[in-house]
Design a protein around this motif. Structure first.
Motif, mmCIF file in Angstrom:
data_model
loop_
_atom_site.group_PDB
_atom_site.id
_atom_site.type_symbol
_atom_site.label_atom_id
_atom_site.label_comp_id
_atom_site.label_asym_id
_atom_site.label_seq_id
_atom_site.Cartn_x
_atom_site.Cartn_y
_atom_site.Cartn_z
ATOM 1 N N UNK A 136 0.851 -1.206 0.000
ATOM 2 C CA UNK A 136 0.000 0.000 0.000
ATOM 3 C C UNK A 136 0.883 1.251 0.000
ATOM 4 N N UNK A 137 1.679 1.450 -1.074
ATOM 5 C CA UNK A 137 2.621 2.578 -1.086
ATOM 6 C C UNK A 137 1.944 3.936 -0.968
ATOM 7 N N UNK A 138 0.700 4.039 -1.428
ATOM 8 C CA UNK A 138 -0.009 5.316 -1.382
ATOM 9 C C UNK A 138 -1.238 5.264 -0.480
ATOM 10 N N UNK A 139 -1.385 4.178 0.235
ATOM 11 C CA UNK A 139 -2.587 4.002 1.042
ATOM 12 C C UNK A 139 -2.465 4.639 2.408
ATOM 13 N N UNK A 140 -3.585 4.676 3.133
ATOM 14 C CA UNK A 140 -3.590 5.258 4.487
ATOM 15 C C UNK A 140 -3.015 4.294 5.520
ATOM 16 N N UNK A 141 -1.695 4.189 5.550
ATOM 17 C CA UNK A 141 -1.016 3.306 6.498
ATOM 18 C C UNK A 141 -0.554 4.131 7.691
ATOM 19 N N UNK A 142 -1.031 3.777 8.871
ATOM 20 C CA UNK A 142 -0.694 4.496 10.096
ATOM 21 C C UNK A 142 0.308 3.657 10.880
ATOM 22 N N UNK A 143 1.528 4.157 11.036
ATOM 23 C CA UNK A 143 2.599 3.387 11.662
ATOM 24 C C UNK A 143 2.829 3.867 13.089
ATOM 25 N N UNK A 144 2.498 3.023 14.050
ATOM 26 C CA UNK A 144 2.725 3.332 15.463
ATOM 27 C C UNK A 144 4.169 2.999 15.827
ATOM 28 N N UNK A 145 4.601 3.427 16.991
ATOM 29 C CA UNK A 145 5.988 3.191 17.401
ATOM 30 C C UNK A 145 6.236 1.758 17.844
ATOM 31 N N UNK A 146 5.153 1.021 18.176
ATOM 32 C CA UNK A 146 5.297 -0.363 18.622
ATOM 33 C C UNK A 146 3.990 -1.101 18.363
ATOM 34 N N UNK A 147 4.030 -2.446 18.332
ATOM 35 C CA UNK A 147 2.784 -3.204 18.184
ATOM 36 C C UNK A 147 1.777 -2.914 19.292
ATOM 37 N N UNK A 148 2.262 -2.725 20.512
ATOM 38 C CA UNK A 148 1.343 -2.449 21.617
ATOM 39 C C UNK A 148 0.638 -1.116 21.410
ATOM 40 N N UNK A 149 1.379 -0.105 20.957
ATOM 41 C CA UNK A 149 0.745 1.190 20.692
ATOM 42 C C UNK A 149 -0.276 1.073 19.570
ATOM 43 N N UNK A 150 0.056 0.295 18.528
ATOM 44 C CA UNK A 150 -0.886 0.104 17.420
ATOM 45 C C UNK A 150 -2.177 -0.535 17.931
ATOM 46 N N UNK A 151 -2.056 -1.551 18.801
ATOM 47 C CA UNK A 151 -3.234 -2.212 19.352
ATOM 48 C C UNK A 151 -4.063 -1.250 20.198
ATOM 49 N N UNK A 152 -3.383 -0.451 21.012
ATOM 50 C CA UNK A 152 -4.099 0.480 21.878
ATOM 51 C C UNK A 152 -4.840 1.530 21.067
#
Length: 212
Positions: A136-152
């Motif tokens: 998804x080079x142009x998609x809405x990808x939201x990158x958190x600092x860690x897997x736990x932050x992404x889950x939260x």
């Protein structure tokens, strides 16, 4: 066959880095640990005649950041971008990267999520992150600092889908969400050593072949 101790290792015990976020390979068991990574580490330690010291890490990024002095062996996804710091064994296992999505999302496959205009929560340094970025080079990808932050953040309502390893997602209880049955990547797992100890890889490979 006996593994020779790593020449650059100054500790009497073999320090084993455990990525506690990868429940496909390691799980807590009372005051100790269980899982495939633990069994492999115990076999390698026995062959080397070295006791083990397990070192917990919250995620793979933390393990990588601890190179070169924080551990002697680890269990990581094979990643060519890390070979300047880390030497990898032959793959011994693979895991699936998939999505956890909200129940009100009608889509039933990873392909539908990737092709749609959906915000995907991911994590910096995760084994699946590079593959996901390419998909998804142009998609809405939201990158958190860690897997736990992404889950939260997903739990708080951010994003339509949460990327992760299937077994890890399965261990997370998020009401009103489900795991898709397919995957967007298969990730090969290997035993890792600091690159200065790459002479041990051939012996580790033989141990893996005998064990698995």
């Amino acid at each position: 066959m006996v593994l020779t101790p790593m020449k650059d290792r100054t500790h009497s015990a073999l320090r084993v880095a455990l990525n506690m976020n990868n429940t496909a390979l390691v799980q807590r068991a009372g005051d100790g640990y269980t899982g495939l990574a633990v069994r492999i580490a115990e076999r390698i330690g026995a062959e080397m005649g070295a006791p083990l010291t397990f070192v917990e890490h919250p995620n793979a990024q933390s393990v990588v950041q601890a190179v070169p002095d924080g551990w002697d062996i680890a269990f990581l996804a094979i990643d060519p971008s890390r070979t300047d710091r880390i030497a990898f064994s032959d793959p011994y296992h693979s895991v699936e990267a998939t999505f956890l999505v909200r129940e009100d999302l009608a889509h039933r496959s990873c392909t539908e999520i990737l092709q749609g205009d959906y915000a995907i929560m991911s994590a910096k340094g995760a084994a699946y992150q590079a593959r996901l970025s390419a998909l998804v080079p142009n998609g809405p990808l939201v990158v958190a600092t860690s897997p736990d932050e992404a889950r939260q953040r997903f739990l708080r309502g951010e994003g339509h889908a949460l990327a992760g390893i299937r077994e890890t997602l399965d261990s997370v209880e998020i009401p009103g969400a489900r795991i898709l049955p397919d995957n967007f990547a298969r990730i090969e797992q290997a035993v890792a050593v600091p690159v200065r100890a790459n002479g041990q890889i051939a012996l580790i490979n033989r141990t893996l072949k005998e064990m698995l």
